[in-house]
Every structure is written in structure tokens, then in C-alpha cells.
Design an enzyme around this catalytic site. Structure first.
Site, PDB file in Angstrom:
ATOM      1  N   TYR A 148     -10.927 -17.591  -6.637  1.00  0.00           N
ATOM      2  CA  TYR A 148     -11.849 -18.718  -5.804  1.00  0.00           C
ATOM      3  C   TYR A 148     -12.180 -17.961  -5.973  1.00  0.00           C
ATOM      4  O   TYR A 148     -13.802 -17.704  -6.274  1.00  0.00           O
ATOM      5  CB  TYR A 148     -11.032 -18.654  -4.511  1.00  0.00           C
ATOM      6  CG  TYR A 148     -12.038 -19.173  -3.714  1.00  0.00           C
ATOM      7  CD1 TYR A 148     -12.840 -20.268  -3.329  1.00  0.00           C
ATOM      8  CD2 TYR A 148     -12.598 -17.995  -2.221  1.00  0.00           C
ATOM      9  CE1 TYR A 148     -13.597 -20.677  -2.494  1.00  0.00           C
ATOM     10  CE2 TYR A 148     -13.157 -18.436  -1.725  1.00  0.00           C
ATOM     11  CZ  TYR A 148     -14.330 -19.749  -1.919  1.00  0.00           C
ATOM     12  OH  TYR A 148     -14.480 -19.894  -0.981  1.00  0.00           O
ATOM     13  N   SER A 203     -20.145 -16.468  -1.264  1.00  0.00           N
ATOM     14  CA  SER A 203     -18.775 -16.211  -0.337  1.00  0.00           C
ATOM     15  C   SER A 203     -18.706 -15.228  -0.411  1.00  0.00           C
ATOM     16  O   SER A 203     -18.869 -14.136  -0.998  1.00  0.00           O
ATOM     17  CB  SER A 203     -17.296 -16.579  -0.963  1.00  0.00           C
ATOM     18  OG  SER A 203     -15.910 -15.871  -0.292  1.00  0.00           O
TER      19      SER A 203
END
Length: 322
Positions: A154, A127
Site C-alpha cells: 500500500y 498517505s
């Protein structure tokens, strides 16, 4: 050749699996069908894939190491595209252990299954959040930029997955490629993403909450361009023992207010906006330098935001029966 795609009922996973099927691959999808968002949308994606005779869906938890080992062993697959993960920055604040299980334990399960069963290339999802909170500075984020200051759990799990893969590639020799996705959008997307939730609220006449008081910017990347990059990387594995990380983005950041304006035009309605401060875990901007991916595969994003949001709105109206 058989390819395993984890997260195949997810947004990116479904589109990647479909592209592979269209070019003649046999695809085994893996998905838990969890309730992070409306499972009916996951079922819809799975139904679309099920129309292909060369596709099979396996309902399983990627954190189940024994199940993943047996799946890879029995399938004989030599390529795995690992896209399953617990997504969402804000959700991680209240549900941290969901990220420990899916992103960390799940990634380790896939690594173990691959290394024990002769997988020749593992492509996995990372990501843009690994870059932390950085201002736009006239040039995109590069893969060799520092990634030591995650601002969300995350992001920390995604960077941890990269490090796990680096160690496994070095220890056990099977090639791996990590893909740092930049704000993917498009038809059949995730309802928790801003463009999707804004569409729902605008069409209901509800106000939308604009965080960061509208000063944020994102490298919005249309799903077809993302799939081009994923499949391109899958076809270009590193040398044995190699581990490479690639940005996949549009390389053209757009301000949040500009995105909202573009969406309003596509919907034919103006949003009622409530300006809010930045939320915990959010970053100010994302901006992909994709020169490394371009050099490997010729990757070049083609779909501009206005066109991509127009396609999404067309799909959304049909999905909602409007």
C-alpha cells in the site's frame, strides 16, 4: 465551478464533497462502490450527498481510462480531487492486485484524463505510510524526509502515485498537489479502522486485539480538520508545472493504549484486551509536521481526540440504533 471528487462514497471523499457543496460548488462524485467493506455505509454516504441538487454520482471504476477521460471532458471540470483508492495495509498482503489496479492504474487514468482535458489543478490522496517505519524522535515527519523504504505494498503504491504526478506535472504543465493523510477518524468512518472495529467489539463484549503490544502511536486526525486541509489546498494550486506534497495530520501523536482508554471513556465500557505482536506492514508511529500546509492555508487542527471520538460514538450509537 464544477469539481470532480473521486471516492465520493468513501469516508474522506463524502465529507470533502459535502463541504464543497455547502460553499456553492457543483460536484460530480465518482465511486465504484466496491465491497472492501460494508457497501451499505457507502450507500448511506451517497444518499446524504444526493440531498444536494448540485451533486451527481457516477458509478465507475477509476481504472477505466476511457470512462475517466469522457467524464472529465464532458463535465468541463477544471479541478479534480482524487481520493479513490484501495485502502488498507493488511489487506494488501493477500490482495496485491487490487492495489495495482485501483492505486496505480487508477491514478494513471486520472492523470491522463486531466492532462488531455485542461484540468487546472489535481489534488490527490497520498498517505503517511510513505515515510516507512520510523520511531518518534521529538519532531514530526517532514515532506522532504526520505521516503524510500516502504514497509507495505500500500505504501509503495502511494509513493509511486506521487512520482507519477511529479512526472506529469513536469511533462504536461498542469499543477498538482499530493496530500499525505495521517490516520483519519470520525463519524461515518471506515469500519476497518481500529477505533471503529474496537467500538463494535467492545459493545458486543468481544475482546480486542492490540497489535504492537500497545506500543504504537498514531497522529489521529479528525475528519473536519482533514477537510479543512483538502479544501484549503484545492484553493491554492501550485504554479503551472508545479507539484507539491503536503502532510495533513493533527501533529500530536497519541499512543494506542491512550486511544483505547479515551474510546472506553466515550463508550462507558472497558475493553477486554489481547496483546499481539506487530503485524507485517505496520509502522510503529506516525507524526505529521504540518508547517508547510499551515504556511499555505493557515491550517490548524481544532478537534482533540476525546472530542472527536465522542462525536464518533454519538454517530455510531445512532447508526446502530442504540
Amino acid at each position: 465551478m464544477t469539481v470532480i471528487v473521486t471516492g465520493a462514497a468513501g469516508f474522506v471523499g463524502m465529507h470533502v464533497a459535502e463541504r464543497l457543496l455547502q460553499r456553492g460548488e457543483t460536484v460530480i462524485g465518482v465511486d465504484e462502490f466496491n465491497a472492501y467493506y460494508d457497501v451499505a455505509l457507502k450507500d448511506l454516504r451517497a444518499e446524504r450527498l444526493a440531498k444536494h441538487t448540485a451533486f451527481r454520482m457516477v458509478r465507475a471504476d477509476i481504472a477505466d481510462a476511457e470512462a475517466m477521460h469522457e467524464l472529465v471532458r464532458s463535465s468541463g471540470a477544471k479541478r479534480v480531487v482524487h481520493l479513490a483508492a484501495q485502502a488498507g495495509v493488511r489487506y494488501s498482503i493477500d490482495n496485491p492486485f487490487a492495489y495495482q489496479r485501483s492505486n496505480l492504474q487508477g491514478h494513471l487514468s486520472i492523470l491522463e484524463a486531466c492532462r488531455h482535458n485542461g484540468v487546472e489543478h489535481l489534488v490527490y490522496a497520498s498517505s503517511s505510510s510513505v515515510y516507512g517505519n520510523r520511531p518518534l524522535a521529538g519532531e514530526g515527519f517532514r515532506e522532504d524526509d526520505p521516503t524510500v523504504s516502504p514497509v507495505s505494498l500500500y505504501a509503495a503504491t502511494k509513493r509511486s502515485c506521487e512520482l507519477l504526478s511529479q512526472s506529469y506535472a513536469s511533462l504536461y504543465g498542469f499543477p498538482q498537489s499530493g496530500l499525505r493523510f495521517f490516520t483519519v477518524y470520525g463519524p461515518m468512518g471506515r469500519p476497518d479502522m481500529a477505533y471503529f472495529s474496537f467500538t463494535e467489539k467492545i459493545m458486543r463484549g468481544d475482546p480486542i486485539e492490540v497489535y504492537g503490544e500497545g506500543r504504537m502511536a498514531r497522529d489521529f486526525t479528525y475528519i473536519d480538520d482533514i477537510v479543512d486541509g483538502v479544501v484549503g489546498v484545492l484553493d491554492h494550486p501550485p504554479a503551472r508545472g508545479g507539484h507539491e506534497v503536503y502532510n495533513i495530520g493533527d501533529s500530536s501523536p497519541v499512543g494506542l493504549m491512550e486511544m483505547i482508554s479515551t474510546l472506553e471513556t466515550a463508550l462507558g465500557r472497558e475493553a477486554v484486551k489481547i496483546m499481539k505482536p506487530m503485524q507485517a506492514g505496520d509502522v510503529t508511529a506516525t507524526y505529521a509536521d504540518v508547517s508547510k500546509l499551515n504556511a499555505l492555508t493557515g491550517y490548524a487542527p481544532r478537534v482533540a481526540l476525546a472530542e472527536g471520538l465522542g462525536r464518533f460514538v454519538t454517530w455510531w450509537r445512532d447508526w446502530r440504533g442504540l
